[in-house]
Structure formats: C-alpha cells, structure tokens
Design a protein around this motif. Structure first.
Motif, PDB file in Angstrom:
ATOM      1  N   ASP A 105       0.862  -1.067  -0.252  1.00 35.00           N
ATOM      2  CA  ASP A 105       0.013  -0.294  -0.043  1.00 35.00           C
ATOM      3  C   ASP A 105       1.451   1.298  -0.009  1.00 35.00           C
ATOM      4  OD1 ASP A 105      -2.449  -1.439   1.005  1.00 35.00           O
ATOM      5  OD2 ASP A 105      -1.354  -1.608   2.627  1.00 35.00           O
ATOM      6  N   TYR A 106       0.645   1.976  -1.202  1.00 36.90           N
ATOM      7  CA  TYR A 106       1.774   3.313  -0.298  1.00 36.90           C
ATOM      8  C   TYR A 106       0.954   4.296  -1.769  1.00 36.90           C
ATOM      9  CZ  TYR A 106       2.987   1.969  -5.797  1.00 36.90           C
ATOM     10  OH  TYR A 106       2.141   1.498  -7.486  1.00 36.90           O
ATOM     11  N   VAL A 107       1.183   5.499  -1.132  1.00 32.15           N
ATOM     12  CA  VAL A 107       0.458   7.281  -2.081  1.00 32.15           C
ATOM     13  C   VAL A 107       1.666   7.914  -2.572  1.00 32.15           C
ATOM     14  CG1 VAL A 107      -0.421   8.950  -0.990  1.00 32.15           C
ATOM     15  CG2 VAL A 107      -0.195   7.234   0.672  1.00 32.15           C
ATOM     16  N   ILE A 108       1.011   7.768  -3.675  1.00 31.27           N
ATOM     17  CA  ILE A 108       2.046   8.993  -4.951  1.00 31.27           C
ATOM     18  C   ILE A 108       1.452  10.359  -4.687  1.00 31.27           C
ATOM     19  CG2 ILE A 108       2.290   9.373  -6.873  1.00 31.27           C
ATOM     20  CD1 ILE A 108       0.949   6.423  -7.870  1.00 31.27           C
ATOM     21  N   GLU A 109       2.447  11.127  -4.147  1.00 31.96           N
ATOM     22  CA  GLU A 109       1.823  12.487  -4.001  1.00 31.96           C
ATOM     23  C   GLU A 109       2.592  14.032  -4.799  1.00 31.96           C
ATOM     24  OE1 GLU A 109       0.464  13.563  -1.271  1.00 31.96           O
ATOM     25  OE2 GLU A 109       0.956  12.178   0.222  1.00 31.96           O
ATOM     26  N   ARG A 110       3.064  12.983  -5.720  1.00 29.79           N
ATOM     27  CA  ARG A 110       3.907  15.123  -6.513  1.00 29.79           C
ATOM     28  C   ARG A 110       2.956  15.347  -7.491  1.00 29.79           C
ATOM     29  NH1 ARG A 110       7.979  10.864 -10.453  1.00 29.79           N
ATOM     30  NH2 ARG A 110       8.235   9.447  -8.891  1.00 29.79           N
ATOM     31  N   TRP A 111       1.478  14.646  -7.941  1.00 30.58           N
ATOM     32  CA  TRP A 111       0.763  15.740  -9.186  1.00 30.58           C
ATOM     33  C   TRP A 111      -0.403  15.743  -7.984  1.00 30.58           C
ATOM     34  CZ3 TRP A 111       3.038  11.245 -10.141  1.00 30.58           C
ATOM     35  CH2 TRP A 111       4.153  10.518 -11.535  1.00 30.58           C
ATOM     36  N   PRO A 112      -1.007  16.629  -8.616  1.00 33.05           N
ATOM     37  CA  PRO A 112      -2.340  17.797  -8.444  1.00 33.05           C
ATOM     38  C   PRO A 112      -2.639  16.546  -7.467  1.00 33.05           C
ATOM     39  CG  PRO A 112      -1.767  17.932 -10.527  1.00 33.05           C
ATOM     40  CD  PRO A 112      -0.806  17.561 -10.045  1.00 33.05           C
ATOM     41  N   LEU A 113      -2.955  16.156  -8.436  1.00 32.83           N
ATOM     42  CA  LEU A 113      -4.485  14.540  -8.111  1.00 32.83           C
ATOM     43  C   LEU A 113      -3.238  13.701  -6.966  1.00 32.83           C
ATOM     44  CD1 LEU A 113      -7.196  13.264  -8.496  1.00 32.83           C
ATOM     45  CD2 LEU A 113      -6.374  12.307 -10.684  1.00 32.83           C
ATOM     46  N   ARG A 114      -3.677  13.391  -5.930  1.00 30.02           N
ATOM     47  CA  ARG A 114      -2.679  12.408  -5.598  1.00 30.02           C
ATOM     48  C   ARG A 114      -3.513  10.998  -5.047  1.00 30.02           C
ATOM     49  NH1 ARG A 114      -3.489  11.590   1.186  1.00 30.02           N
ATOM     50  NH2 ARG A 114      -1.222  11.752   1.934  1.00 30.02           N
ATOM     51  N   LEU A 115      -2.494  10.093  -5.121  1.00 26.63           N
ATOM     52  CA  LEU A 115      -3.009   8.882  -5.778  1.00 26.63           C
ATOM     53  C   LEU A 115      -2.496   7.762  -4.497  1.00 26.63           C
ATOM     54  CD1 LEU A 115      -2.185   9.509  -8.766  1.00 26.63           C
ATOM     55  CD2 LEU A 115      -3.586   7.400  -8.944  1.00 26.63           C
ATOM     56  N   ILE A 116      -3.774   6.423  -4.265  1.00 25.22           N
ATOM     57  CA  ILE A 116      -3.225   6.551  -3.472  1.00 25.22           C
ATOM     58  C   ILE A 116      -3.812   4.809  -3.788  1.00 25.22           C
ATOM     59  CG2 ILE A 116      -3.697   5.639  -0.591  1.00 25.22           C
ATOM     60  CD1 ILE A 116      -5.461   7.820   0.080  1.00 25.22           C
ATOM     61  N   MET A 117      -2.303   3.819  -3.295  1.00 21.80           N
ATOM     62  CA  MET A 117      -2.529   2.453  -4.591  1.00 21.80           C
ATOM     63  C   MET A 117      -2.970   1.484  -2.965  1.00 21.80           C
ATOM     64  SD  MET A 117      -1.882   3.246  -7.298  1.00 21.80           S
ATOM     65  CE  MET A 117      -1.431   2.975  -7.907  1.00 21.80           C
ATOM     66  N   LEU A 118      -3.976   0.570  -3.499  1.00 20.56           N
ATOM     67  CA  LEU A 118      -4.844  -0.626  -1.862  1.00 20.56           C
ATOM     68  C   LEU A 118      -3.395  -1.688  -2.481  1.00 20.56           C
ATOM     69  CD1 LEU A 118      -7.233   1.446  -1.115  1.00 20.56           C
ATOM     70  CD2 LEU A 118      -5.348   1.545   0.028  1.00 20.56           C
ATOM     71  N   ASP A 119      -3.396  -2.803  -1.615  1.00 18.65           N
ATOM     72  CA  ASP A 119      -2.385  -4.117  -2.597  1.00 18.65           C
ATOM     73  C   ASP A 119      -4.031  -4.896  -1.505  1.00 18.65           C
ATOM     74  OD1 ASP A 119      -1.347  -6.481  -2.688  1.00 18.65           O
ATOM     75  OD2 ASP A 119       0.191  -6.016  -0.931  1.00 18.65           O
ATOM     76  N   THR A 120      -4.621  -5.574  -2.404  1.00 20.33           N
ATOM     77  CA  THR A 120      -5.692  -6.454  -2.214  1.00 20.33           C
ATOM     78  C   THR A 120      -6.052  -7.945  -1.610  1.00 20.33           C
ATOM     79  OG1 THR A 120      -6.725  -6.250  -4.269  1.00 20.33           O
ATOM     80  CG2 THR A 120      -7.539  -4.880  -2.264  1.00 20.33           C
ATOM     81  N   ILE A 121      -4.280  -8.000  -2.019  1.00 20.13           N
ATOM     82  CA  ILE A 121      -4.233  -9.094  -2.418  1.00 20.13           C
ATOM     83  C   ILE A 121      -4.080 -10.397  -0.874  1.00 20.13           C
ATOM     84  CG2 ILE A 121      -1.896 -11.055  -3.014  1.00 20.13           C
ATOM     85  CD1 ILE A 121      -3.138  -9.133  -5.142  1.00 20.13           C
ATOM     86  N   VAL A 122      -4.622 -11.686  -0.910  1.00 14.80           N
ATOM     87  CA  VAL A 122      -4.872 -12.610  -0.343  1.00 14.80           C
ATOM     88  C   VAL A 122      -3.769 -13.633  -0.829  1.00 14.80           C
ATOM     89  CG1 VAL A 122      -6.301 -14.525   1.210  1.00 14.80           C
ATOM     90  CG2 VAL A 122      -7.028 -11.894   0.588  1.00 14.80           C
ATOM     91  N   ALA A 123      -2.911 -13.785  -0.186  1.00 13.47           N
ATOM     92  CA  ALA A 123      -2.196 -15.434  -0.514  1.00 13.47           C
ATOM     93  C   ALA A 123      -2.787 -16.458  -0.954  1.00 13.47           C
ATOM     94  CB  ALA A 123      -0.725 -15.571   0.770  1.00 13.47           C
ATOM     95  N   GLY A 124      -2.149 -16.891  -2.404  1.00 12.09           N
ATOM     96  CA  GLY A 124      -3.523 -18.329  -2.327  1.00 12.09           C
ATOM     97  C   GLY A 124      -3.823 -17.602  -2.736  1.00 12.09           C
TER      98      GLY A 124
END
Ligand code: FE2
Ligand code: FE2
Length: 264
Positions: A105-124
């Motif tokens: 999970d991480y945030v991309i801050e460098r542009w006027p639109l902020r992006l939040i990336m979410l990791d939804t993976i459940v192993a297997g």
C-alpha cells in the motif's frame, strides 16, 4: 490538468509462453504500450492495477518490464491475484516507490491529484481483501490531506458486476472500504482491475470504475449460471483526466485507428 493512464491485467508469461488457452498476451501489452505513446498529449503517468503477469515467476516480470520499457513517463504498479508480491517487489525495487513490509500500500504525492494504491492480495486466493490495519491506514492517510483530491486504485473490484463467477472473487466486504471512502469528500474516484471489462458503479459519494484488460476480456454473461469465458473483444485501457475540479474517465481502445476524419 493531469492525465493518468491505467493499464490492467496483462497476464504476461515467460517469453514464448502462452496462457492455458493458447493466448499470447505479450503482443497485446506491446500494443497497449504503443497506444499510450500515440496519445497527444501523453499521459503524465501510468498505473498498472495488477495481474501484471500470469503466475508470478521472475522470468515473467523480466518479460513484463521489457514490454513496458518504451513508456518514458513514471510507471507505478499494484499486485493482482496472479502476481507474487515478492516477485513484483523484486522486479520494481529499483524505482524506490514500493514500501517495506508485506503489503504494498502506498501514496503517490507528486501530482495535483493524489493517488492511493491499495494491495488487496490474499496469498493463494483469487478474491481480495483489505484488513482492518489497511483500512485504518487508508482512513488516516485520507485524514492527513482532506484538501488533496484523491484517486484510490486497487486490483479487486469493490462492487458486484453481475458476472457471477467474477463476483465470487471480488473484494470481500467492500462496504468496509466504502465506509472509509464516504468519510472523505476529497476522494474523486475509485478504480480497479480484475474484471477485464470496463464498468462503473456508485461508491459512497463517488464513482468506482473497472479497467478493461490490455489483453483478453471476460465475456459479458449476466446469466445466473454463467459459463466462465474470456473473449477477444477489443482490448484497451483507461485514461483518467483530472481538470482540477472533476475526474473524467475515458476508455481507450488499444490499436492504431489513425487520426480520424474531420467532419467539415
Ligand atoms: Fe486478470
Ligand atoms: Fe485478477
């Protein structure tokens, strides 16, 4: 203005390999990359919302990176259920944007639109999930910047599609994510992959959309007992245009269709 191209579900194999049903996905990713590069203006960044590769092998990630190498703009990736979190992390470690820890999970801050990336993976598992810690992190991260318009991206759809066999492997308990989103008015959209079709549904106060695959599409089958099939409808990707006030999401078909004809 900011342009975000969202590519998804490339399902790349090792060089020369095909998917179980004989599909060679590599030329289809190359076609999508070429289509991104034909856009004028060029997107400012590209996000890949999971299922970059078919089985998570190192050779597949190497092949994926070769195929996307022509993209000159920054590229950010998320895992899908076909990815290996460790494999994806190793393949993209050099860029430095992936966080430490098991979840990506991480945030991309460098542009006027902020992006939040979410990791939804459940192993297997083919379905996805956001655990309580991730939802609390999202809530806190959104609370930190209430004035920053934000687009949330994840692999698994947080909504039912009506395609039963896909809904059986969607995001578990999507209402928990919706409750967090509903608390933060600056969320201007939620976007996902996994469905291999574009669709949209209201989500809290905003809109959730899904990207098509850059390769094969899931057949549109809304019967109660569908037959899981993929279909070679025109592949494509999404182009999100942020104009400072609103987000517009375009479907872009992969391929070279020329410049079009002037009406007059
Ligand atoms: Fe996929
Ligand atoms: Fe998937």
């Amino acid at each position: 203005m900011l342009l975000v191209a969202q590519l998804s579900d490339a399902h790349i194999g090792a060089p020369g390999a095909t998917l179980a049903k004989g599909l060679d996905t590599a030329p289809l990713l190359a076609q999508a990359v070429a289509s991104v590069l034909r856009l004028k203006p060029l997107p400012d960044l590209v996000i890949f919302t999971g299922d970059l590769v078919e089985s998570g092998a190192t050779a597949e990630y190497r092949h994926f990176r070769q195929l996307i190498a022509p993209l000159a703009m920054p590229v950010f990736v998320l895992p899908g259920n076909h990815d290996s979190s460790a494999g994806l992390r190793a393949a993209f470690a050099a860029e430095g944007y992936l966080p430490d820890g098991d979840q990506l999970d991480y945030v991309i801050e460098r542009w006027p639109l902020r992006l939040i990336m979410l990791d939804t993976i459940v192993a297997g598992a083919p379905y996805g999930e956001l655990d309580a810690g991730q939802l609390a992190w999202l809530d806190d991260t959104l609370a930190d910047a209430p004035a920053r318009p934000t687009l949330i991206a994840l692999h698994h759809p947080p909504f039912g599609s009506g395609i039963v066999h896909m809904d059986e492997m969607a995001l578990l308990q999507p209402q928990r994510l919706e409750a967090v989103v509903a608390r933060h008015a600056q969320v201007v959209g939620v976007t996902c992959g996994h469905l291999h079709r574009m669709m949209a549904q209201r989500f809290g106060h905003t809109l959730a959309v899904s990207a098509p695959s850059v390769a094969h599409q899931i057949a549109l089958d809304l019967n109660e007992v569908p037959e899981p099939r993929y279909i070679m409808e025109p592949p494509g990707f999404l182009l999100h245009r942020w104009d400072g006030a609103r987000l517009t999401t375009h479907f872009v078909a992969s391929g070279d269709f020329g410049a079009g004809r002037v009406f007059v």
